[in-house]
Design an enzyme around this catalytic site. Structure first.
Site, PDB file in Angstrom:
ATOM      1  N   ARG A   1      -0.401  -8.457  13.479  1.00 13.17           N
ATOM      2  CA  ARG A   1      -0.981  -7.456  12.560  1.00 13.17           C
ATOM      3  C   ARG A   1      -1.834  -8.152  11.492  1.00 13.17           C
ATOM      4  O   ARG A   1      -2.882  -7.642  11.078  1.00 13.17           O
ATOM      5  CB  ARG A   1       0.140  -6.641  11.908  1.00 13.17           C
TER       6      ARG A   1
ATOM      7  N   ARG B   1      11.246  -0.132  10.902  1.00 21.78           N
ATOM      8  CA  ARG B   1      10.156   0.099  11.848  1.00 21.78           C
ATOM      9  C   ARG B   1      10.215  -0.849  13.054  1.00 21.78           C
ATOM     10  O   ARG B   1      10.562  -2.021  12.906  1.00 21.78           O
ATOM     11  CB  ARG B   1       8.806  -0.082  11.141  1.00 21.78           C
TER      12      ARG B   1
ATOM     13  N   ARG C   1      12.118  -4.685   4.790  1.00 23.22           N
ATOM     14  CA  ARG C   1      11.746  -3.300   4.476  1.00 23.22           C
ATOM     15  C   ARG C   1      12.633  -2.279   5.195  1.00 23.22           C
ATOM     16  O   ARG C   1      12.995  -2.451   6.352  1.00 23.22           O
ATOM     17  CB  ARG C   1      10.293  -3.066   4.895  1.00 23.22           C
TER      18      ARG C   1
ATOM     19  N   LYS D   1       0.841  -1.216   0.000  1.00 24.52           N
ATOM     20  CA  LYS D   1       0.000   0.000   0.000  1.00 24.52           C
ATOM     21  C   LYS D   1       0.872   1.260   0.000  1.00 24.52           C
ATOM     22  O   LYS D   1       0.630   2.192  -0.763  1.00 24.52           O
ATOM     23  CB  LYS D   1      -0.928   0.015   1.231  1.00 24.52           C
TER      24      LYS D   1
ATOM     25  N   ARG E   1      -9.742   0.920   8.535  1.00 26.04           N
ATOM     26  CA  ARG E   1      -9.278  -0.412   8.900  1.00 26.04           C
ATOM     27  C   ARG E   1     -10.337  -1.183   9.677  1.00 26.04           C
ATOM     28  O   ARG E   1     -10.097  -2.332  10.053  1.00 26.04           O
ATOM     29  CB  ARG E   1      -8.059  -0.263   9.808  1.00 26.04           C
TER      30      ARG E   1
END
Ligand code: AP5
Length: 219
Positions: free
Chosen positions: A172, A161, A127, A13, A88
């Site tokens: 998550r 992160r 990431r 996203k 969400r």
């Protein structure tokens, strides 16, 4: 044009929102980024959100709805925005509907990015992002053109992160299936849902999304 990018953690996203923002001059509204900024700044919202985010749960609807309501009102959102990570929950989706009506704006489309669960841990654990401008990268799927130098701003500092670890990713993902995946049916019923293959290479996903946007513009 006002869009939502919908998908599980690591679906792409943020990657595709940044691409769309650069190509089309739309504003990327990432509730995750806004909450991380609040945590870093030590604001009241940040203090409330920090532990929840670290655990992989969802921050309360009231907080994120308030953040988005304020942000959509800013002049830079007049041309259009891409919601990345919001809504969400069904309560957030209903609040967004009311917000858009109150501002006589409309939702042009919701793009669902469909990705196999097995790919998500690899994507998230590899990431990183530029510490200065936030441009996103991946250790194997999206490296900077010059190693260690951000393609966008030239910074040499990168961050990872706090919630990007295998244990939190599992939580998550559960939160996604429990709270967020019902939005696929919600937006399908409204006739605004479009699905792209998020397993394709990044550039290919961008092309699929551009195809959706062209069909929306022609409708
Ligand atoms: P948030 O920041 O929104 O995280 P998320 O939804 O978990 O999504 P991610 O940012 O992890 O993934 P992404 O889909 O953007 O993937 P990306 O493009 O980076 O939220 C964080 C937390 O904040 C939540 O857990 C919650 O606590 C809280 N929160 C936020 N919004 C909330 C809300 N509305 N309500 C309540 N709580 C909220 O891609 C991942 C990696 O894969 C990158 O390295 C990228 O380079 C790579 N990649 C991307 N696409 C591809 C591809 N096609 N092929 C190969 N690699 C790819």
């Amino acid at each position: 044009m006002n869009l939502i990018l919908l998908g599980p953690p690591g679906a792409g996203k943020g990657t595709q929102s940044q691409e769309l923002a650069a190509r089309r001059g739309l504003i990327q509204l990432s509730t995750g980024e806004m909450l991380r900024a609040a945590v870093k700044a030590g604001t009241e919202i940040g203090r409330k959100a920090e532990a929840v985010m670290k655990s992989g749960g969802l921050v309360s609807d009231d907080i994120v709805i308030g953040i988005i309501a304020d942000r959509i009102d800013q002049p830079d959102c007049a041309k259009g925005f891409i919601l990345d990570g919001f809504p969400r929950t069904l309560a957030q989706a209903a609040a967004l509907d009311r917000l858009l009506v109150s501002k006589t704006r409309k939702l042009d489309g919701v793009i669902e990015m469909r990705v196999d669960d097995a790919a998500l841990v690899d994507r998230i654990s590899g990431r990183s992002a530029c510490a200065k401008c936030g441009a996103g990268y991946h250790d194997s799927h999206k490296r900077p053109k010059t190693a260690g130098v951000c393609d966008v701003c030239g910074s040499t500092e990168f961050t990872r992160r706090a919630d990007d670890n295998a244990e939190t990713v599992g939580k998550r993902l559960m939160a996604y299936y429990r709270e967020t995946s019902p939005l696929i049916g919600y937006y399908f019923a409204k006739g605004v849902l479009h699905t792209v293959d998020g397993m394709a290479p990044i550039g290919e996903v961008t092309k699929q999304i551009e195809g959706v946007l062209k069909s929306l513009a022609a409708a």
